[in-house]
Write an enzyme that holds these catalytic residues in place. Structure first.
Site, PDB file in Angstrom:
ATOM      1  N   ASN A  15       8.012  36.346 -12.333  1.00 43.90           N
ATOM      2  CA  ASN A  15       7.089  35.522 -12.781  1.00 43.90           C
ATOM      3  C   ASN A  15       7.513  34.864 -13.994  1.00 43.90           C
ATOM      4  O   ASN A  15       6.405  34.599 -15.050  1.00 43.90           O
ATOM      5  CB  ASN A  15       5.556  36.315 -12.799  1.00 43.90           C
ATOM      6  CG  ASN A  15       4.642  35.574 -13.287  1.00 43.90           C
ATOM      7  OD1 ASN A  15       3.475  35.653 -13.788  1.00 43.90           O
ATOM      8  ND2 ASN A  15       4.544  34.147 -12.786  1.00 43.90           N
ATOM      9  N   CYS A  17      10.330  32.370 -14.169  1.00 42.86           N
ATOM     10  CA  CYS A  17      11.262  31.206 -13.700  1.00 42.86           C
ATOM     11  C   CYS A  17      10.443  30.333 -12.796  1.00 42.86           C
ATOM     12  O   CYS A  17       9.934  29.223 -12.891  1.00 42.86           O
ATOM     13  CB  CYS A  17      12.585  31.493 -13.314  1.00 42.86           C
ATOM     14  SG  CYS A  17      13.554  32.366 -14.509  1.00 42.86           S
ATOM     15  N   ARG A  18      10.538  30.595 -11.644  1.00 45.85           N
ATOM     16  CA  ARG A  18      10.018  29.712 -10.228  1.00 45.85           C
ATOM     17  C   ARG A  18       8.686  29.433 -10.191  1.00 45.85           C
ATOM     18  O   ARG A  18       8.216  28.580 -10.144  1.00 45.85           O
ATOM     19  CB  ARG A  18      10.446  30.483  -9.069  1.00 45.85           C
ATOM     20  CG  ARG A  18      12.149  30.327  -9.000  1.00 45.85           C
ATOM     21  CD  ARG A  18      12.735  31.023  -7.862  1.00 45.85           C
ATOM     22  NE  ARG A  18      12.729  32.279  -8.085  1.00 45.85           N
ATOM     23  CZ  ARG A  18      13.069  33.342  -7.383  1.00 45.85           C
ATOM     24  NH1 ARG A  18      13.481  32.941  -6.213  1.00 45.85           N
ATOM     25  NH2 ARG A  18      12.800  34.556  -7.789  1.00 45.85           N
ATOM     26  N   SER A  19       7.870  30.843 -10.106  1.00 48.71           N
ATOM     27  CA  SER A  19       6.574  30.722  -9.972  1.00 48.71           C
ATOM     28  C   SER A  19       5.530  29.960 -10.886  1.00 48.71           C
ATOM     29  O   SER A  19       4.683  29.371 -10.829  1.00 48.71           O
ATOM     30  CB  SER A  19       5.913  32.134  -9.615  1.00 48.71           C
ATOM     31  OG  SER A  19       5.944  33.019 -10.517  1.00 48.71           O
ATOM     32  N   ASP A 127      16.991  31.440  -6.744  1.00 44.51           N
ATOM     33  CA  ASP A 127      16.554  32.150  -8.032  1.00 44.51           C
ATOM     34  C   ASP A 127      17.667  31.645  -9.224  1.00 44.51           C
ATOM     35  O   ASP A 127      18.787  31.421  -8.935  1.00 44.51           O
ATOM     36  CB  ASP A 127      16.775  33.544  -7.981  1.00 44.51           C
ATOM     37  CG  ASP A 127      16.464  34.312  -9.118  1.00 44.51           C
ATOM     38  OD1 ASP A 127      16.286  33.733 -10.265  1.00 44.51           O
ATOM     39  OD2 ASP A 127      16.519  35.604  -9.290  1.00 44.51           O
TER      40      ASP A 127
END
Ligand code: 4NP
Length: 158
Positions: A15, A17-19, A127
């Site tokens: 929680n 980087c991507r989301s 990722d």
């Protein structure tokens, strides 16, 4: 996924980087379209609880005019599975983990972000954590495509 898209929780591992980037992209898309959507993000792991997004994630969002410095990481909870209409995993590991922890009374639909995008069903958002800055541009492109398609689905379902 189908059904009314009213509340979307994006879930990756940390929680940070991507989301958070998916959250930022959908918030922006919903605002641009005047859509009333609840949007949040969380991690399957709690390692980064309370932390701001990775500086590289903050930077790519800012390059696209969005300040995510105020976001704070948190772990997915059992309550999330009832609070959100859709819980959207960024990759296949996140999806498997979510299915593993989903409580018996879960009502949220659980799926992959790129399942919403035509021609990309089953694909995962890589990722970027251990890579370089360019990886975050790929992440941004993926989450933006996903956010547009989720907004389309929300408009079609609402
Ligand atoms: P995210 O990236 O899941 O997109 O937030 C990661 C963040 C942290 C770690 C791995 C991935 N980590 O190993 O700490």
């Amino acid at each position: 996924m189908g059904d009314l898209v009213s509340a979307v929780l994006f879930v990756c591992l940390g929680n940070i980087c991507r989301s958070p980037l998916a959250e930022a992209a959908l918030r922006a898309e919903a605002a641009a379209r005047g859509l009333d959507l609840l949007v949040d993000s969380a991690g399957t792991a709690g390692w980064h609880h309370g932390k701001a997004p990775d500086p590289r994630a903050q930077a790519v969002a800012l390059r696209h005019g969005i300040d995510i410095s105020g976001y704070r990481a948190r772990q997915v909870t059992a309550a999330d599975f009832r609070r959100f209409s859709h819980i959207v995993a960024l990759d296949a590991d996140n999806l498997a983990d979510l299915r593993g922890i989903a409580p018996a009374d879960a009502t949220a639909r659980i799926g992959l972000l790129l399942d919403f995008v035509a021609g990309r069903a089953g694909q995962t958002v890589a990722d970027p954590y251990y890579g370089d800055d360019a990886g975050f541009d790929v992440t941004w492109a993926d989450v933006t495509a996903g956010a547009r398609s989720i907004a389309d689905a929300a408009q079609a379902s609402g």
